[in-house]
Scaffold this motif. Structure first.
Motif, mmCIF file in Angstrom:
data_model
loop_
_atom_site.group_PDB
_atom_site.id
_atom_site.type_symbol
_atom_site.label_atom_id
_atom_site.label_comp_id
_atom_site.label_asym_id
_atom_site.label_seq_id
_atom_site.Cartn_x
_atom_site.Cartn_y
_atom_site.Cartn_z
ATOM 1 N N ALA B 329 10.177 -2.331 8.724
ATOM 2 C CA ALA B 329 9.858 -3.163 7.568
ATOM 3 C C ALA B 329 8.601 -3.983 7.818
ATOM 4 N N ILE B 330 8.543 -4.603 8.988
ATOM 5 C CA ILE B 330 7.382 -5.435 9.311
ATOM 6 C C ILE B 330 6.116 -4.576 9.356
ATOM 7 N N PHE B 331 6.248 -3.407 9.956
ATOM 8 C CA PHE B 331 5.097 -2.501 10.066
ATOM 9 C C PHE B 331 4.620 -2.097 8.669
ATOM 10 N N HIS B 332 5.579 -1.818 7.793
ATOM 11 C CA HIS B 332 5.181 -1.374 6.466
ATOM 12 C C HIS B 332 4.546 -2.501 5.646
ATOM 13 N N MET B 333 4.952 -3.734 5.897
ATOM 14 C CA MET B 333 4.306 -4.860 5.206
ATOM 15 C C MET B 333 2.811 -4.839 5.472
ATOM 16 N N MET B 334 2.429 -4.611 6.750
ATOM 17 C CA MET B 334 1.007 -4.583 7.087
ATOM 18 C C MET B 334 0.328 -3.378 6.443
ATOM 19 N N ASN B 335 0.942 -2.226 6.598
ATOM 20 C CA ASN B 335 0.315 -1.004 6.106
ATOM 21 C C ASN B 335 0.123 -1.042 4.601
ATOM 22 N N HIS B 336 1.173 -1.458 3.923
ATOM 23 C CA HIS B 336 1.080 -1.494 2.476
ATOM 24 C C HIS B 336 -0.027 -2.433 2.021
ATOM 25 N N ALA B 337 -0.138 -3.590 2.683
ATOM 26 C CA ALA B 337 -1.178 -4.547 2.298
ATOM 27 C C ALA B 337 -2.550 -3.891 2.378
ATOM 28 N N THR B 338 -2.803 -3.112 3.442
ATOM 29 C CA THR B 338 -4.149 -2.552 3.594
ATOM 30 C C THR B 338 -4.423 -1.471 2.556
ATOM 31 N N PHE B 339 -3.534 -0.497 2.422
ATOM 32 C CA PHE B 339 -3.915 0.569 1.488
ATOM 33 C C PHE B 339 -3.824 0.126 0.037
ATOM 34 N N LYS B 340 -2.880 -0.775 -0.289
ATOM 35 C CA LYS B 340 -2.756 -1.140 -1.694
ATOM 36 C C LYS B 340 -3.887 -2.060 -2.134
ATOM 37 N N ALA B 341 -4.302 -2.969 -1.256
ATOM 38 C CA ALA B 341 -5.430 -3.836 -1.628
ATOM 39 C C ALA B 341 -6.662 -2.982 -1.903
ATOM 40 N N SER B 342 -6.894 -1.977 -1.043
ATOM 41 C CA SER B 342 -8.085 -1.157 -1.248
ATOM 42 C C SER B 342 -7.955 -0.344 -2.542
#
Lengths: 115, 971
Positions: B329-342
């Protein structure tokens, strides 16, 4: 003495409440004035025992026995209440007049009740 | 500077930047961007510099005492998990600022935008590093408020206003629930400090209040993270400028909910309630969000639903309660932030360049936006979970976790299937996003001719996509240490062994990925024809619109119920309201008496003074008479009321209250004059016989009469009981013994007013001044009723008398009316001033004082008005009541402030006696000066009120004159 004062407060309160519930603004303003007499006397009588001839004016520099004087605290409270009471009466009177000028009626709701 | 103070700076910098940004000129796009960028860089650097402290489970703390007596401290606390969020907030914040510089048009009022954005950054930053639950709640609410302001940034647009309002209501309700939940947790633990809470997981889970607290906290977290069934606010929030969506709705604010779930995961998770509620919500959101996303026509709408779905994925992972799932979950919080912001930023560029984000109009943009297209493809591949990108890694972990069994329920069994299906949907909408926008035939009639944006606008996307790639290829050495710090901070000793490798061999999760990729692609192909029809909304669930349900509830509560309450419970009539107030007051006074076992004793006639009783008999008759006469005989009622006032005054004399008697008498005079002045403007009322004949009216009168009698009797009873019961020591003793030694006066009442309780008196005279000014202001706009404008009856008769006599001019009688009294009144003026001065000077030692003196002085002025008439007085005497009021207040205030010069508190008095030749010993207390202020104000206020009222007659003369002139003109 206490009984007379208590009855007096009661009569003032009753008259005030009765007038407060009347439909005309002038009745309400007189009612408020009577009610404020009653309340002022009531607060005044809440002090330590009513005394005759014992105004809370102490002798300068003398040893003071508090029991020999009337309770000054309710008196101080009532003093300002009297002046503020005047101010609210004035304010209410002006609102009353303004409402009367604007609506053309002196009914408390600003319009005559439907008949 | 120490690390702990850096934490404080981390929050203060954005807020200070926000205040500064608000003050820059409206067109300073570059200035705003430099300022905001500078703040973001500084905050990023501060956060980054703290990494060594938190890398291995350490915690940086900064505590400032706030309200320690209720366990509320301004505690800041950064651990690895908070650090990870700080980096996201400041890092993505910086990229969003750069992007926004080019996105915002020169016509937009940018100071507002950057100011809100920075304030939001501060609030979010504060939320993640709060070390106290209440503080966390406060920052949480702040993020809701700034998100509201940012969504509604283009407030000329109705969709923006509605979206902002909806977001605020939903997250606001959640925030309220959260606060209550946090208070419950604080109650269970006995402390609001996060450290204490995290250490008492077992106590919380075993407590009776666990379920309510859990439900309330979930309400907060799930609304914030737009989880089903509260998800609908997020798509509506897409009316915000795209930088806001990229920042708030991908990387930060919507992550606040899952942040909190993860933060409290160690203490709340692991129970059946947690698994069922959070798991069901997460899975429903995961599936529904992904399904809805496929069928959106708006680019940002698609991304919004995709965000909802990914947040559902994180929620599902957290629901499982296993440490490995928490890592994912924690890992996905970071990943999602990067690809979704872009991706949001890419959608913004497309919107910016093509002038629309409607997928029905966009197509074939690859040739005009080749670089942006490539970047968007990589990012959406990460979103779809394609190998060698960061989205793939966390998704694999998710698959692996759903396969593990945890609770053996139906929900558990369904998890792997739900995950695979949702993942297939994700592939479908990702492919749709890329295929529709960038491929296919050349676009026709777009609002604008698209071409690549300025390089700086694309830079943030390039950086984010680069991160997606690097993390996806070599996760272990790039993101590994940071993820580890965050995981250790949340899980502590329960940190599991996990591997960040890209390749785990051929296993079930890989199979699921493959199925999802192929299935998603096939799904998109098979949906091609349906999507080409361009219908809005998904099939099957088209009618299920959270928004519409929300609107309906809103209308029901704020309109229908309000109307119902108003029409059934409310009234616009004053009498029923007053009746209710009086009845409630009666019951409220009676209830405690009888519940405390009060029984009225029998009165005794003992000690009744017959004179006193006779006086009160008159008083009672006056009061009753006034009540009886007030409707038809106003003057009589006024006189009777005055009679009751005089009896009150005599009572004060009788019972040792000379100060009150003096004041009461003087106030009685001005009140009577005041009401006399008002009588003129009231309508005539002629007594009619049939008025009270109606049964309904009679019933009302009986009811009011009963109520009045009850109230009177009650007051008598209470007053008598109190007067008869002996009181122990009262605070009066204190004042009596200290009045002279400490106040320098022998009149204790006056010393209380101007010295001991001077601050109260100061407030009191302020009120008096305000009332006087209000009266004055109200009367400036006064319009008398038409039937009161005419000349009063008495003057008409007098003028008619003049008219009849040839030797008299019209108006002479009016002028000469009451000649002798008016001359006497003019002579009284100096006397009145003398009386006022006398009352004032003796006040500190003998009955008198500022109040009484002020009213006496006002009566002096009043007599002149009555005797000479308004114009006569104002030709000769300039009274400036407002100045009297002003100087009175200033004198009183400066006397109080004067004490500061000697290092004493406000209104500390000083006194000594001066020997003045001839007069003798004179008390010179600073309280006397204060009393002078009281005096001046009372004079001003009383005179202002009375004169304002008296002037109305002059005014109505003028009205009459104007009307007469008009009539003449017409003729």
């Amino acid at each position: 003495m206490e009984l007379v004062l208590a009855l007096g407060i009661g009569v003032l309160t009753g008259s005030g409440v009765w007038l407060l519930l009347r439909p005309r603004t002038y009745q309400v303003i007189i009612g408020l004035a009577l009610l404020s007499y009653a309340v002022n006397l009531f607060i005044f009588s809440m002090g330590r025992q009513l005394k005759v001839g014992a105004a809370p004016v102490v002798a300068a520099g003398a040893e003071i026995d508090p029991l020999a004087f009337a309770d000054p605290v309710p008196q101080a409270l009532v003093l300002t209440a009297i002046v503020i009471g005047f101010a609210t009466t004035a304010l209410f009177l002006v609102v009353l007049l303004a409402a009367r000028g604007l609506t053309g009626t002196d009914h408390v709701d600003g319009r005559e009740p439907e008949r | 500077m120490t690390d702990a103070n850096l934490l404080l700076l981390l929050i203060m910098l954005p807020f200070m930047g926000s205040a500064l940004a608000a003050m820059l000129p409206g067109n300073a796009r570059n200035g705003e961007a430099w300022l905001s960028g500078g703040v973001a860089v500084a905050a990023f650097a501060i956060a980054a510099s703290l990494f060594p402290e938190v890398a291995t489970g350490g915690v940086v703390r900064r505590e400032v005492e706030w309200m320690p007596e209720i366990g509320l401290n301004f505690t800041l606390r950064m651990d690895g998990f908070a650090w990870m969020f700080s980096m996201l907030i400041t890092g993505i914040g910086l990229l969003v600022v750069i992007y926004a510089r080019y996105y915002m048009s020169p016509k937009d009022p940018v100071p507002r935008f950057f100011s809100f954005l920075l304030a939001f950054m501060g609030a979010m930053q504060g939320m993640v590093i709060s070390g106290n639950l209440i503080l966390l709640g406060i920052f949480w609410e702040l993020t809701s408020i700034f998100s509201f302001l940012l969504i509604g940034y283009w407030h000329h647009n109705a969709a923006a206003r509605d979206g902002a309002r909806m977001a605020l209501i939903i997250t606001g309700i959640g925030g309220l629930g959260l606060l209550v939940g946090l208070v419950l947790i604080g109650h269970i633990v006995g402390s609001y400090e996060l450290d204490a809470v995290l250490a008492s997981g077992d106590a919380i889970r075993d407590h009776d209040l666990y379920v309510p607290a859990l439900l309330l906290i979930l309400l907060g977290a799930l609304t914030k993270s737009a989880q089903f069934p509260f998800h609908f606010w997020l798509p509506n929030a897409m009316a915000a400028p795209t930088p806001v969506s990229a920042y708030l709705h991908s990387a930060t604010m919507v992550k606040a909910g899952v942040f909190l779930l993860a933060r409290l995961w160690p203490v709340l998770s692991g129970t059946d309630e947690w698994f069922l509620i959070v798991g069901f919500t997460g899975m429903a959101t995961l599936l529904l969000g992904a399904y809805f996303a496929i069928f959106q026509q708006d680019l940002k709408g698609l991304l919004a639903y995709s965000t909802i779905s990914h947040l559902g994925l994180i929620t599902t992972l957290l629901s499982l309660g296993s440490p490995l799932a928490a890592v994912a979950a924690i890992f996905h919080m970071m990943n999602h932030a990067t690809f979704k912001a872009s991706l949001f930023m890419a959608a913004g560029i497309i919107d910016h360049e093509a002038g629309t984000r409607d997928m029905r109009r966009l197509s074939g943009l690859f040739s005009s936006l080749p670089i942006t297209a490539t970047l968007a493809m990589v990012a959406s591949a990460a979103m779809a979970g394609v190998p060698l990108l960061n989205g793939f890694l966390s998704k694999e972990m998710f698959f692996a976790e759903t396969l593990e069994q945890h609770h053996g329920s139906l929900l558990d069994g369904a998890a792997p299937y739900a995950a695979t299906i949702a993942s297939a949907f994700a592939v479908a909408y990702s492919v749709r996003f890329i295929h529709t926008v960038f491929f296919g035939p050349k676009p026709v009639d777009l609002p604008r001719e698209p071409h690549e944006p300025p390089h700086w606008m694309r830079l943030p996307i390039e950086l984010l996509v680069l991160i997606c790639l690097i993390v996806g290829v070599i996760p272990g050495i790039t993101v590994g240490p940071y993820l580890h710090a965050a995981v250790v901070a949340v899980l502590g000793e329960r940190t599991p062994e996990y591997s960040l490798a890209v390749w785990h061999g051929f296993n079930t999760p890989l199979m699921m990925s493959a199925v999802a990729l192929v299935g998603g692609a096939l799904l998109y192909l098979s949906l091609g024809r349906y999507l080409a029809r361009g219908e809005d909304g998904p099939p099957l669930f088209r009618e299920l619109r959270g928004q519409r349900i929300f609107e309906r509830i809103l209308v029901t509560i704020s309109w229908r119920w309000a109307r119902w309450m108003e029409s059934h419970l409310g009234t616009r009539r004053l009498q029923p309201q007053l009746r209710l107030v009086v009845s409630i007051a009666f019951v409220a006074a009676l209830w405690p008496l009888f519940s405390a076992g009060f029984t009225p004793g029998w009165p005794s006639l003992e000690g009744v003074d017959p004179v006193f009783a006779a006086i009160w008999a008159v008083g009672a008759i006056c009061a009753l008479g006034a009540a009886h006469q007030a409707k038809y005989h106003r003057l009589a009622a006024l006189i009777l009321m005055g009679g009751a006032g005089i009896v009150t005054c005599i009572t004060f004399v009788w019972l040792s209250a000379p100060d009150l008697a003096v004041t009461q008498l003087l106030v009685e005079i001005v009140t009577t004059v005041l009401i006399l002045l008002g009588l003129r403007w009231l309508p005539k009322r002629v007594e009619k016989v049939d008025n009270s004949a109606k049964p309904l009216a009679r019933m009302r009168r009986h009811r009011d009469f009963t109520l009045a009698v009850l109230c009177g009797a009650g007051m008598t009873m209470i007053a008598y009981a109190v007067m008869k019961s002996p009181l122990p020591d009262t605070i009066g003793d204190f004042f009596l013994t200290r009045a002279y030694p400490e106040g320098g006066g022998t009149n204790v009442v006056n010393v209380i007013l101007v010295d001991f309780r001077g601050f109260d008196t100061f407030g009191e005279i302020t009120v008096l001044g305000i009332v006087a000014l209000t009266v004055f202001a109200l009367l400036r706009r006064f319009r008398p009723a038409p039937d009161s404008v005419g000349v009063p009856e008495q003057q008409r008769i007098q003028n008619a008398f003049d008219d009849e006599r040839p030797d008299r001019e019209v108006g002479e009688t009016v002028r000469d009316y009451l000649m002798v009294p008016s001359v006497i009144m003019q002579w009284m003026f100096p006397l009145a001033i003398l009386l006022a001065a006398y009352l004032f000077l003796r006040g500190h030692d003998l009955p008198g004082g500022g109040f009484a003196a002020g009213i006496a002085m006002a009566i002096g002025f009043l007599l002149q008005y009555i005797g000479g008439g308004t114009r006569w007085v104002e030709d000769r005497l300039r009274i400036l009541p407002v100045r009297w009021i002003g100087s009175g207040l200033l004198i009183a205030a400066f006397t109080g402030i004067g004490a500061w010069l000697f290092g004493m508190p406000f209104l500390t008095s000083h006194f000594q006696y001066l020997d003045v030749p001839v007069i003798g010993k004179v008390p010179a207390a600073s309280a006397l000066l204060f009393d002078l202020g009281v005096f001046s104000l009372v004079v001003g206020a009383t005179v202002l009120i009375l004169i304002a009222l008296a002037h109305q007659s002059v005014r109505s003369h003028r009205v009459r004159a104007v009307e007469a002139a008009k009539l003449e003109e017409d003729a």
